[in-house]
Design a protein around this motif. Structure first.
Motif, short mmCIF file in Angstrom:
data_model
loop_
_atom_site.label_atom_id
_atom_site.label_comp_id
_atom_site.label_asym_id
_atom_site.label_seq_id
_atom_site.Cartn_x
_atom_site.Cartn_y
_atom_site.Cartn_z
N HIS A 570 140.37 -62.61 -13.66
CA HIS A 570 140.92 -62.56 -14.96
C HIS A 570 141.94 -61.44 -14.55
CE1 HIS A 570 138.56 -64.84 -17.73
NE2 HIS A 570 137.63 -64.48 -16.96
N LEU A 571 143.21 -61.48 -14.94
CA LEU A 571 144.31 -60.68 -14.55
C LEU A 571 144.84 -60.18 -15.96
CD1 LEU A 571 146.44 -59.01 -12.89
CD2 LEU A 571 147.71 -61.04 -12.82
N HIS A 572 144.77 -58.93 -16.32
CA HIS A 572 145.31 -58.35 -17.51
C HIS A 572 146.35 -57.31 -17.15
CE1 HIS A 572 142.57 -59.89 -20.30
NE2 HIS A 572 141.59 -59.83 -19.42
N PHE A 573 147.45 -57.57 -17.99
CA PHE A 573 148.82 -56.34 -17.64
C PHE A 573 149.71 -56.51 -18.92
CE2 PHE A 573 150.17 -60.19 -15.68
CZ PHE A 573 151.38 -60.57 -16.28
N LYS A 574 150.42 -55.32 -18.92
CA LYS A 574 151.48 -55.62 -19.91
C LYS A 574 152.80 -55.50 -19.43
CE LYS A 574 150.71 -50.76 -21.35
NZ LYS A 574 149.94 -49.94 -22.50
N ARG A 575 153.93 -55.99 -20.28
CA ARG A 575 155.32 -55.89 -19.79
C ARG A 575 155.97 -55.36 -20.93
NH1 ARG A 575 156.46 -61.33 -16.87
NH2 ARG A 575 156.47 -60.51 -14.76
N TYR A 576 156.86 -54.49 -20.62
CA TYR A 576 157.80 -53.82 -21.34
C TYR A 576 158.81 -54.77 -21.78
CZ TYR A 576 154.89 -49.79 -21.19
OH TYR A 576 153.84 -49.04 -21.14
N VAL A 577 159.20 -55.41 -23.21
CA VAL A 577 160.02 -56.44 -23.43
C VAL A 577 161.39 -55.99 -22.89
CG1 VAL A 577 161.21 -57.41 -25.29
CG2 VAL A 577 158.70 -56.92 -25.44
N PHE A 578 161.81 -54.68 -22.90
CA PHE A 578 163.34 -54.23 -22.69
C PHE A 578 163.42 -53.67 -21.21
CE2 PHE A 578 162.99 -54.13 -27.22
CZ PHE A 578 163.72 -55.33 -27.49
N ASP A 579 162.25 -53.99 -20.36
CA ASP A 579 162.47 -53.27 -19.05
C ASP A 579 163.24 -54.11 -18.28
OD1 ASP A 579 162.26 -52.20 -16.50
OD2 ASP A 579 159.97 -52.89 -16.38
N PRO A 580 164.48 -53.54 -17.61
CA PRO A 580 165.14 -54.73 -16.83
C PRO A 580 164.49 -54.99 -15.45
CG PRO A 580 166.20 -52.23 -16.83
CD PRO A 580 164.78 -52.06 -17.97
#
Length: 587
Positions: A570-580
């Motif tokens: 299992h791989l969990h991470f987050k991504r910022y919507v407006f991160d270029p």
């Protein structure tokens, strides 16, 4: 001398201007009521629009006024210079729904709402929309049941009582639940009838209005903002703009800006209802003469202190769904946004506070569940926010709890000019007017504006709204006590370099780190720092033995199905919507 004394006495008389918004369904008789109430009609009054005259329907904010003696309860005005008389300015807001924006434009200055209801028809679609706008913008209301002359005299009283009861029921869950109601006939015989018949109940209505006046909170300080509703030129004098001062004040010789035309003009003279004055302040209804420009360029709009209004390409607002709106509020959907005096299409992105289970501790500043939250948790770029696919409604018992606090990013199709912290209303104005549905979807306050055309690159990366991602794969085999090969987590074409160094967990409990790719088919190597549990190794070796046995059946058979593998990754991470850079982040 006597003349001069009376003149100076006259110049000292102070009139309190009190703005009453006359709202109601189309054809409920609002304009005739305003006419019956009025003595002095201001320039914009009573349907100057030819299309409106033909149909007998108001299309613009008409204004008219009448002056009465100051009621006793206003005589002691708390140390201010006392007023001598009370001027009611009637803002006749259009009743047909396609002009919601006009109503909202006028609503910011309304001190009291007068909702006109046709006593025969009762509450109709637009009556309900007017009520909603009233709830958002105006603290007090009087309901006028009009057209009582259409009721047969022997049944009139009981019909009025029945309708009054019905309306009180409609209003019981709004902020106007105890509001006064009065029955009138503004134009007995209807619009075509001769003017010989006296209106019924109008003088009682004036007394009722006097009783419900108060000293509105007026502030001459701050930047000037004036809503202009009519513009014309006077030869040899200049151009006259009539409108209402929404905030601040103005005086002769001041310089004002007309943002729509990108010009500044000097004020030459000021009039209030045909009387010259030296200046005006918030809440006043004025005509302002400035140096000449073409009046056709500004029929409606705003005038302000130079440089005080901002032109925005996008904005962050606090947001609350309007409970009567039946549609969903989805991220990426487009809504008509009314902000300041403009209505423009915008794409909406909803976001909220991170879920409490997230790594961030719950925010202390959240209001107790009973309080409706407007701005309890102030919006700031220092905080992380959670991306929402749609507006989240209350999650109390039976989901009747208050809606959780949330915000929205609005990206406008064209730039809008507006004051900070102004009211914002989102609606679906393309919904069929005749469908009996509320088209006002959400409301909020403007908290942060983006003035740079390239805000997507320059400003949005500061807005840390994230999405959580979860990927699942399988352990293919063990290479040694500290590493395994995994599969099915990535596509063949994925650039695995982006994922190197990210933490993963095995379903058996170990945590590991992705070390890199293995071969060309999207497989990868995981390093398990603490070493694999003996049970895990046993599980995997017995699985591969089974696989080995079945594998001897023939080379063209498919690989065993993914779910036959006992250990998942299992791989969990987050991504910022407006991160270029679209970086993946793990807490």
């Amino acid at each position: 001398l006597v003349d001069r004394m009376s003149e100076s006495a006259d110049s000292r008389t102070k009139t309190l201007n009190f703005n009453i918004g006359v709202l109601g369904h189309v054809d409920s008789g609002k304009t005739s009521l305003a006419r019956a109430l009025s003595s002095t009609a201001s320039t914009a009054a009573f349907d100057k629009n030819p299309q409106s005259r033909e149909r007998g329907i108001t299309l613009d904010l008409g204004f008219s006024s009448f002056t009465v003696d100051l009621p006793d309860h206003l005589r002691d005005s708390g140390g201010q210079q006392p007023y001598d008389s009370l001027q009611f300015t009637l803002v006749d807001c259009p009743g047909h729904a396609s002009l919601i924006r006009t109503i909202i434009g006028g609503a910011q200055i309304i001190d009291l709402m007068m909702l006109v209801v046709d006593v025969v028809k009762g509450v109709q679609t637009q009556t309900a929309e007017c009520l909603l706008i009233g709830e958002l913008t105006c603290p007090r209301m009087v309901v006028v049941l009009n057209k009582i002359d259409l009721l047969p005299p022997n049944k009139r009283q009981s019909a009025i009582e029945k309708m009054t009861k019905r309306l009180h029921k409609t209003l019981e869950n709004t902020r106007f639940k105890e509001c006064p109601m009065i029955a009138v006939a503004a134009k007995p015989g209807g619009p075509e009838a001769a003017d010989t018949e006296e209106p019924q109940g109008v003088s009682q209505l004036i007394e009722l209005l006097k009783k419900h006046t108060y000293l509105p909170q007026r502030d001459p300080g701050g930047d000037l903002l004036m809503a202009v509703d009519h513009c014309f030129s006077i030869r040899g004098q200049g151009t006259v703009m009539t409108g209402t001062v929404l905030q601040g004040s103005l005086a002769i010789n001041d310089t004002v800006e007309i943002p729509a035309l990108k010009v500044t003009k000097k004020i030459k003279s000021v009039q209030m209802f045909r009387k010259p004055v030296s200046g005006a302040m918030q809440g006043d209804r004025v005509g302002v003469c400035v140096t000449q420009f073409d009046p056709k360029l500004l029929e409606r709009g705003v005038v302000c202190t130079p440089g005080s209004l901002r032109t925005l390409f996008a904005a962050v607002i606090s947001v609350r769904k309007i409970s009567y709106f039946k549609g969903s509020l989805a991220t990426r959907a487009k809504f008509h946004i009314t902000v300041g005096h403009e209505t423009v299409m915008a794409r909406v992105t909803f976001f909220g506070l991170p879920p409490v289970s997230a790594s961030e501790p719950p925010s202390d500043s959240k209001p107790p569940p009973s309080e409706p939250c407007s701005l309890e948790t102030p919006f700031t770029f220092d905080r992380e926010y959670f991306h929402q696919d749609e507006y989240v409604a209350g999650q109390g018992e039976g989901s009747s709890g208050p809606d959780p606090e949330q915000w929205a990013l609005l990206e406008f199709e064209r730039p809008v000019t507006c004051p900070s912290l102004c009211l914002v209303i989102g609606s679906k104005l393309d919904t069929d007017i005749h469908a009996n549905a509320c088209r006002l979807a959400f409301q909020g306050r403007l908290l942060q504006g983006f003035e740079d055309k390239n805000y997507v690159e320059t400003a949005l990366p500061r807005l840390r709204i994230y999405k959580t991602k979860h990927k699942e794969g399988q352990v293919e085999r063990v290479t040694d006590d500290y590493s395994v090969i995994g599969r099915s987590l990535f596509k063949k074409e994925t650039n695995l370099q982006l994922f190197v160094g990210l933490k993963v967990t095995l379903s058996t409990g170990e945590t590991g780190v992705i070390e890199g790719g293995f071969g060309q088919s999207g497989k990868f190597k995981i390093r398990v720092q603490e070493g694999l549990h003996p049970e895990t190794k046993q599980l995997l070796s017995s699985a591969s033995k089974k696989k080995g046995k079945s594998g001897s059946k023939g080379a063209n058979e498919e690989e065993p199905k993914a779910d036959s593998q006992p250990v998942s990754i299992h791989l969990h991470f987050k991504r910022y919507v407006f991160d270029p850079h679209k970086k993946m982040v793990q807490s």
